[in-house]
Design a protein around this motif. Structure first.
Motif, PDB file in Angstrom:
ATOM      1  N   UNK A 176      26.533 -12.187 -55.771  1.00  0.00           N
ATOM      2  CA  UNK A 176      25.081 -12.004 -55.732  1.00  0.00           C
ATOM      3  C   UNK A 176      24.454 -12.345 -57.085  1.00  0.00           C
ATOM      4  N   UNK A 177      25.163 -11.974 -58.168  1.00  0.00           N
ATOM      5  CA  UNK A 177      24.652 -12.316 -59.484  1.00  0.00           C
ATOM      6  C   UNK A 177      24.591 -13.826 -59.672  1.00  0.00           C
ATOM      7  N   UNK A 178      25.585 -14.551 -59.159  1.00  0.00           N
ATOM      8  CA  UNK A 178      25.578 -16.004 -59.240  1.00  0.00           C
ATOM      9  C   UNK A 178      24.430 -16.596 -58.407  1.00  0.00           C
ATOM     10  N   UNK A 179      24.168 -16.005 -57.268  1.00  0.00           N
ATOM     11  CA  UNK A 179      23.046 -16.477 -56.458  1.00  0.00           C
ATOM     12  C   UNK A 179      21.732 -16.302 -57.211  1.00  0.00           C
ATOM     13  N   UNK A 195      21.449 -16.173 -60.417  1.00  0.00           N
ATOM     14  CA  UNK A 195      21.459 -17.139 -61.524  1.00  0.00           C
ATOM     15  C   UNK A 195      21.046 -18.527 -61.047  1.00  0.00           C
ATOM     16  N   UNK A 196      21.583 -18.960 -59.881  1.00  0.00           N
ATOM     17  CA  UNK A 196      21.206 -20.283 -59.351  1.00  0.00           C
ATOM     18  C   UNK A 196      19.727 -20.334 -58.998  1.00  0.00           C
ATOM     19  N   UNK A 197      19.207 -19.203 -58.464  1.00  0.00           N
ATOM     20  CA  UNK A 197      17.774 -19.174 -58.140  1.00  0.00           C
ATOM     21  C   UNK A 197      16.932 -19.271 -59.409  1.00  0.00           C
ATOM     22  N   UNK A 198      17.374 -18.604 -60.471  1.00  0.00           N
ATOM     23  CA  UNK A 198      16.632 -18.690 -61.734  1.00  0.00           C
ATOM     24  C   UNK A 198      16.625 -20.128 -62.263  1.00  0.00           C
ATOM     25  N   UNK A 199      17.813 -20.748 -62.229  1.00  0.00           N
ATOM     26  CA  UNK A 199      17.906 -22.117 -62.739  1.00  0.00           C
ATOM     27  C   UNK A 199      17.013 -23.062 -61.918  1.00  0.00           C
ATOM     28  N   UNK A 200      17.082 -22.932 -60.585  1.00  0.00           N
ATOM     29  CA  UNK A 200      16.262 -23.812 -59.730  1.00  0.00           C
ATOM     30  C   UNK A 200      14.776 -23.599 -59.927  1.00  0.00           C
ATOM     31  N   UNK A 201      14.389 -22.295 -59.999  1.00  0.00           N
ATOM     32  CA  UNK A 201      12.954 -22.010 -60.200  1.00  0.00           C
ATOM     33  C   UNK A 201      12.476 -22.529 -61.541  1.00  0.00           C
ATOM     34  N   UNK A 202      13.277 -22.371 -62.572  1.00  0.00           N
ATOM     35  CA  UNK A 202      12.898 -22.853 -63.904  1.00  0.00           C
ATOM     36  C   UNK A 202      12.779 -24.364 -63.902  1.00  0.00           C
ATOM     37  N   UNK A 203      13.713 -25.044 -63.179  1.00  0.00           N
ATOM     38  CA  UNK A 203      13.665 -26.502 -63.143  1.00  0.00           C
ATOM     39  C   UNK A 203      12.424 -26.975 -62.392  1.00  0.00           C
ATOM     40  N   UNK A 204      12.105 -26.327 -61.284  1.00  0.00           N
ATOM     41  CA  UNK A 204      10.897 -26.719 -60.516  1.00  0.00           C
ATOM     42  C   UNK A 204       9.615 -26.484 -61.319  1.00  0.00           C
ATOM     43  N   UNK A 205       9.540 -25.315 -61.981  1.00  0.00           N
ATOM     44  CA  UNK A 205       8.360 -25.024 -62.779  1.00  0.00           C
ATOM     45  C   UNK A 205       8.243 -25.986 -63.965  1.00  0.00           C
ATOM     46  N   UNK A 206       9.368 -26.380 -64.504  1.00  0.00           N
ATOM     47  CA  UNK A 206       9.351 -27.341 -65.620  1.00  0.00           C
ATOM     48  C   UNK A 206       8.768 -28.675 -65.173  1.00  0.00           C
ATOM     49  N   UNK A 207       9.134 -29.129 -63.942  1.00  0.00           N
ATOM     50  CA  UNK A 207       8.565 -30.372 -63.430  1.00  0.00           C
ATOM     51  C   UNK A 207       7.041 -30.264 -63.279  1.00  0.00           C
TER      52      UNK A 207
END
Length: 375
Positions: free
Chosen positions: A265-268, A270-282
């Motif tokens: 669950x922690x990895x999930x 973490x992946x959600x954080x990375x994806x959200x950060x990448x989308x917001x960065x775009x």
């Protein structure tokens, strides 16, 4: 009767009575013993006894002579009968001088003494051999008793071993039911090879070897499964806890793997954080300063990108395209609130105090105030 005793004659009452009947003596007088007649009578009795004693002595000598003569004749006859049996050795021995005979006797005595000593030594040796034999028999008896006890102990151990083997086979049957068919087939195949009666179709009962074959046929695959499971556990641990050392002991590894769902669950997250950060960065890269980050805490209702299916599909397609740029294989911790930070600092201080107490208790003394140590 001895020849030397033939001169003696004992006077008895019968001899006195015979003297009374003799005309030479006659009956005793009636006067007293002091009278002359009595003394004369006593003299006549004495004379009669003397004459009769002489006659009796001669008769005794004659009888003794005749007896000795008979014995002599018998001895002479025996001697004549023994003459043919006398050997030349005996004749030569009889012709030897007394000194030579004494030397021969002495030599014979020495030989007999030596023989007696030899017999005594032999007897002592035989007694020693008997003692050794008894000791050996006692030792063999002790060994036999020890062997019997050892056999009884082995029999007891075999019974215990048999029960334990059956327990192990039953446990494998209980926990690994899928291996029963393979184990029975393997055991039956090997039993037919070593027992012709079973190969002919005779019914049989399982023995120790059958149970061992059954266990071995299950343990070998289980060993492979265990190795594969352990390798998979190592890989899983390394994937869930990046950069952390794998526990060397199996129980510790098992305890950590039990935390796998929480870690996943922690990895999930973490992946959600990375994806959200990448989308917001775009998004922010196209609108520098035009979008306020605080506004993005809430979602605007009535947006066509939430209700229009075409726009929703395009939104998802574009969002999913950001995945290739997001490093989802890197674990990213979430932001920590002020309350969580304070709680974490308090736990770290408590841990530091415990470590300090343990270190102080284990620091060696300087030796000045050490208590005496008893040997």
């Amino acid at each position: 009767m001895d020849w030397n005793n033939a001169d003696h004659y004992k006077v008895t009452s019968s001899s006195v009575q015979s003297a009374w009947q003799s005309p030479l003596v006659g009956p005793p007088p009636a006067t007293t013993p002091e009278s002359v007649a009595a003394r004369m009578y006593q003299a006549r009795v004495t004379l009669f006894e003397t004459s009769r004693a002489t006659e009796l002595c001669m008769n005794k000598r004659t009888a003794v002579f005749k007896g000795l003569l008979g014995k002599y004749k018998k001895l002479a006859a025996s001697h004549e009968a023994l003459k043919p049996k006398i050997t030349p050795k005996w004749r030569s021995y009889c012709s030897v001088s007394p000194k030579c005979k004494a030397d021969a006797h002495k030599t014979e005595v020495n030989q007999l003494t030596s023989a007696l000593f030899s017999q005594a030594n032999e007897k002592i040796c035989l007694e020693d051999e008997v003692k050794k034999g008894k000791a050996l028999a006692a030792e063999l008896e002790t060994r036999a008793t020890a062997a019997e006890l050892e056999d009884a102990e082995k029999a007891g151990l075999l019974k215990v071993l048999g029960r334990e083997i059956i327990k192990i086979d039953n446990m494998l049957t209980k926990f690994f039911p899928l291996s029963v068919e393979h184990a029975q087939a393997t055991m039956a195949k090997l039993r037919k090879k070593r027992d012709l009666a079973v190969a002919a179709g005779v019914s049989y009962e399982w023995d120790f070897e059958d149970y061992l074959v059954s266990i071995a046929s299950r343990v070998k695959p289980l060993k492979s499964f265990g190795v594969d499971m352990l390798d998979a556990s190592f890989r899983t641990f390394k994937a869930l806890w990046l950069g952390e050392e794998v526990p060397e002991e199996i129980p510790a590894l098992a305890r950590r793997l039990h935390e796998g769902p929480s870690r996943l669950n922690e990895w999930r997250e973490s992946a959600a954080r990375v994806g959200a950060d990448e989308a917001l960065s775009f998004v922010l890269s196209w609108y520098d300063g035009g979008i306020k980050l605080d506004v993005l805490q809430n979602m605007r209702a009535g947006s066509p990108h939430l209700s229009d299916p075409d726009l929703v599909a395009k939104r998802k397609e574009r969002a999913y395209s950001f995945i290739q740029f997001a490093d989802v294989h890197k674990f990213v911790e979430g932001p920590i609130s002020d309350a969580e930070a304070e709680m974490s600092d308090g736990e770290e201080e408590v841990e530091d105090e415990e470590v300090a107490v343990v270190s102080a208790s284990t620091v060696p003394s300087s030796g000045n105030n050490d208590p005496p140590v008893s040997s």
